[in-house]
Design a protein around this motif. Structure first.
Motif, PDB file in Angstrom:
ATOM      1  N   ASN A  48       0.795  -1.164   0.191  1.00 49.59           N
ATOM      2  CA  ASN A  48      -0.134  -0.017  -0.064  1.00 49.59           C
ATOM      3  C   ASN A  48       0.705   1.472   0.171  1.00 49.59           C
ATOM      4  OD1 ASN A  48      -2.515  -1.342  -0.115  1.00 49.59           O
ATOM      5  ND2 ASN A  48      -2.611  -1.438   2.244  1.00 49.59           N
ATOM      6  N   GLY A  49       1.856   1.302   0.834  1.00 50.34           N
ATOM      7  CA  GLY A  49       2.841   2.563   0.722  1.00 50.34           C
ATOM      8  C   GLY A  49       3.471   2.705  -0.435  1.00 50.34           C
ATOM      9  N   THR A  93      16.513  -8.786  -4.148  1.00 51.97           N
ATOM     10  CA  THR A  93      17.835  -8.791  -4.365  1.00 51.97           C
ATOM     11  C   THR A  93      18.557  -7.244  -4.735  1.00 51.97           C
ATOM     12  OG1 THR A  93      17.677  -9.491  -6.535  1.00 51.97           O
ATOM     13  CG2 THR A  93      18.318 -11.243  -4.701  1.00 51.97           C
ATOM     14  N   VAL A  94      17.496  -6.387  -5.397  1.00 54.24           N
ATOM     15  CA  VAL A  94      17.940  -4.879  -5.918  1.00 54.24           C
ATOM     16  C   VAL A  94      16.823  -4.051  -5.594  1.00 54.24           C
ATOM     17  CG1 VAL A  94      18.423  -3.652  -7.809  1.00 54.24           C
ATOM     18  CG2 VAL A  94      19.747  -5.910  -7.954  1.00 54.24           C
ATOM     19  N   GLY A  95      16.924  -3.291  -4.617  1.00 50.24           N
ATOM     20  CA  GLY A  95      15.771  -2.397  -4.265  1.00 50.24           C
ATOM     21  C   GLY A  95      15.935  -1.961  -2.855  1.00 50.24           C
ATOM     22  N   THR A  96      15.292  -0.843  -2.379  1.00 50.84           N
ATOM     23  CA  THR A  96      15.315  -0.501  -1.121  1.00 50.84           C
ATOM     24  C   THR A  96      14.191   0.192  -0.795  1.00 50.84           C
ATOM     25  OG1 THR A  96      17.622  -0.349  -0.923  1.00 50.84           O
ATOM     26  CG2 THR A  96      16.572   0.858   0.727  1.00 50.84           C
ATOM     27  N   ILE A  97      13.754   0.115   0.365  1.00 49.38           N
ATOM     28  CA  ILE A  97      12.453   0.763   0.984  1.00 49.38           C
ATOM     29  C   ILE A  97      13.013   1.612   2.107  1.00 49.38           C
ATOM     30  CG2 ILE A  97      10.309   0.694   2.092  1.00 49.38           C
ATOM     31  CD1 ILE A  97      10.222  -0.342  -0.801  1.00 49.38           C
ATOM     32  N   VAL A  98      12.690   2.881   2.209  1.00 53.26           N
ATOM     33  CA  VAL A  98      13.006   3.755   3.378  1.00 53.26           C
ATOM     34  C   VAL A  98      11.848   3.801   4.222  1.00 53.26           C
ATOM     35  CG1 VAL A  98      13.890   5.880   4.199  1.00 53.26           C
ATOM     36  CG2 VAL A  98      14.862   4.939   2.031  1.00 53.26           C
ATOM     37  N   LYS A  99      11.788   3.584   5.497  1.00 57.62           N
ATOM     38  CA  LYS A  99      10.799   3.756   6.608  1.00 57.62           C
ATOM     39  C   LYS A  99      11.241   4.825   7.639  1.00 57.62           C
ATOM     40  CE  LYS A  99       8.641  -0.630   5.558  1.00 57.62           C
ATOM     41  NZ  LYS A  99       8.249  -1.769   5.988  1.00 57.62           N
ATOM     42  N   SER A 100      10.321   5.287   8.394  1.00 56.82           N
ATOM     43  CA  SER A 100      10.581   5.752   9.639  1.00 56.82           C
ATOM     44  C   SER A 100      10.743   4.677  10.960  1.00 56.82           C
ATOM     45  CB  SER A 100       9.734   6.884  10.244  1.00 56.82           C
ATOM     46  OG  SER A 100       8.395   6.097  10.093  1.00 56.82           O
ATOM     47  N   ALA A 101      11.827   4.807  11.797  1.00 58.09           N
ATOM     48  CA  ALA A 101      12.080   3.962  12.552  1.00 58.09           C
ATOM     49  C   ALA A 101      10.834   3.656  13.693  1.00 58.09           C
ATOM     50  CB  ALA A 101      13.492   4.317  13.577  1.00 58.09           C
ATOM     51  N   SER A 102      10.865   2.525  14.143  1.00 57.51           N
ATOM     52  CA  SER A 102       9.843   1.691  14.952  1.00 57.51           C
ATOM     53  C   SER A 102       9.682   2.761  16.176  1.00 57.51           C
ATOM     54  CB  SER A 102       9.877   0.476  15.431  1.00 57.51           C
ATOM     55  OG  SER A 102       9.742  -0.301  14.245  1.00 57.51           O
ATOM     56  N   GLN A 103       8.676   3.009  16.694  1.00 55.71           N
ATOM     57  CA  GLN A 103       8.489   3.628  17.754  1.00 55.71           C
ATOM     58  C   GLN A 103       8.829   2.687  19.120  1.00 55.71           C
ATOM     59  OE1 GLN A 103       5.272   6.366  18.505  1.00 55.71           O
ATOM     60  NE2 GLN A 103       4.941   6.515  16.277  1.00 55.71           N
ATOM     61  N   SER A 141       4.593   4.510   7.777  1.00 54.22           N
ATOM     62  CA  SER A 141       6.023   4.929   7.886  1.00 54.22           C
ATOM     63  C   SER A 141       6.921   4.859   6.753  1.00 54.22           C
ATOM     64  CB  SER A 141       6.350   3.814   9.033  1.00 54.22           C
ATOM     65  OG  SER A 141       6.723   2.453   8.559  1.00 54.22           O
ATOM     66  N   LEU A 142       6.358   4.518   5.414  1.00 56.10           N
ATOM     67  CA  LEU A 142       7.205   4.435   4.459  1.00 56.10           C
ATOM     68  C   LEU A 142       7.380   5.934   3.835  1.00 56.10           C
ATOM     69  CD1 LEU A 142       6.751   1.479   1.955  1.00 56.10           C
ATOM     70  CD2 LEU A 142       7.135   3.795   1.041  1.00 56.10           C
TER      71      LEU A 142
END
Length: 373
Positions: free
Chosen positions: A124-125, A153-163, A179-180
């Motif tokens: 969804n994000g 293998t190739v790709g990255t998701i950036v998220k805010s850190a867990s609370q 958080s994405l």
């Protein structure tokens, strides 16, 4: 011994991304993010992501000295995805504002960010980030998002850190899209040529290209040379700090390089076809810029009235365009929410093709751009 496999749902170490020579896998497959905080004026013309209203607490960081600002909420919008650096033209406009007023608008927001491998729970994000990827064209966006998330293998998701109090790692596969903040990947257009979403994307690109000479070159890349072309997908919310952008691209291009090595996939028993699919010769990008409505008018203007012909929503796109062997813009039909400061600009689609051999130059220029900012 070769590197250990990446573990889905665990964050990537930002420190390793800042040092590309270091393999990014710890002994337990876990990667922790970098702390981030800093002030930034709330006068940006671009909106934040849905997660901007929350400020996660700060877990220990492997690189706490990296200062990363996070934009506070702002209702004005271009298309919901942008670079947090204010464009030069905006800076000039804001310089006339009252200093006291600007100081009142400055807010301090703390946030921590982590790099993750793509996983199904990010659906969804990622779909939200890519909702206007092909303008208003109806197409199989869900299938496109699935391709990105299946290529771990190739790709990255950036998220805010867990609370505090939340379980880290998201191992239950739950949806964590609030958080994405960003996604980056490279899809081989030849490898995925049989998928409906890729066929639709190719048709869209040919339809929006108005110059026949450019269209001929584009068609060659999309058809006969498709196996040599990687579609570079890079989208982020304005809240994703610009300081994360160079390591994010470093992670992608390093992973593409490592994906061609036997040792990387020792646990997957890769085929030669899989390795060859990452031996890319070109990268194709589909992005957006702001174009001055009067860019084609030849009028003598005084220096104080001068406006930039283009504003790059994502600063790195200017570097890509400088290095591109092919590029063209096209009109967008989706509703555009342009701020008053940008009333003389319109949002345009931008397609670029860059040689893989020029990526090293791009990485150097990107880091230099950050150092100057």
């Amino acid at each position: 011994m070769g590197p250990l496999p990446k573990t889905q749902g665990n964050p990537k170490t930002l420190a390793s991304l800042l040092h590309p020579s270091r393999r990014p896998w710890a002994s337990d497959g876990r990667r922790s993010g970098a702390a981030s905080r800093g002030p930034l004026p709330s006068s940006s013309p671009f909106p934040p992501s849905p997660a901007s209203s929350s400020s996660p607490t700060r877990p220990p960081s492997p690189n706490p000295a990296l200062p990363i600002p996070l934009l506070p909420p702002n209702p004005q919008s271009v298309d919901g995805i942008a670079d947090p650096k204010p464009p030069k033209a905006i800076k000039r406009m804001e310089s006339s504002e009252d200093e006291e007023e600007k100081q009142e608008k400055i807010e301090m927001v703390q946030a921590d960010f982590e790099f993750f491998d793509p996983k199904p729970g990010d659906f969804n994000g990622v779909k939200l980030l890519l909702q206007s990827y092909l303008d208003k064209k109806p197409w199989d966006l869900s299938g496109f998002v699935d391709l990105i998330l299946e290529q771990t293998t190739v790709g990255t998701i950036v998220k805010s850190a867990s609370q505090d109090g939340e379980e880290e790692g998201d191992d239950d596969g739950g949806d964590d899209d609030e958080s994405l903040f960003a996604v980056i990947s490279a899809l081989n257009l030849g490898r995925y040529a049989g998928h409906g979403c890729i066929k639709e994307l190719k048709r869209f690109l040919l339809e929006v290209c108005s110059d026949e000479s450019t269209k001929t070159k584009l068609k060659l890349l999309l058809e006969q040379q498709a196996s040599d072309v990687g579609l570079l997908v890079s989208q982020r919310f304005v809240n994703c700090p610009y300081q994360l952008v160079p390591p994010l691209y470093d992670a992608l291009f390093d992973e593409v390089s490592w994906a061609t090595e036997d040792e990387l996939f020792c646990f997957l028993k890769p085929t030669q076809e899989l390795r060859d699919s990452f031996r890319l010769k070109y990268y194709m990008l589909l992005t957006r810029i702001l174009e001055n409505k009067n860019v084609n008018q030849r009028k003598a203007k005084q220096s104080q009235d001068y406006e930039e012909p283009f504003i790059y929503i994502k600063a790195e796109d200017e570097i890509f365009r400088e290095l591109s062997l092919l590029s063209f813009t096209f009109r967008l039909h989706a509703e555009q929410l342009i701020s008053h400061e940008l009333k003389n600009y319109r949002e345009m689609g931008l397609v670029m093709v860059v040689k893989a051999d020029d990526i090293s130059k791009f990485r150097e220029k990107l880091k230099s751009l950050l150092a100057k900012s």
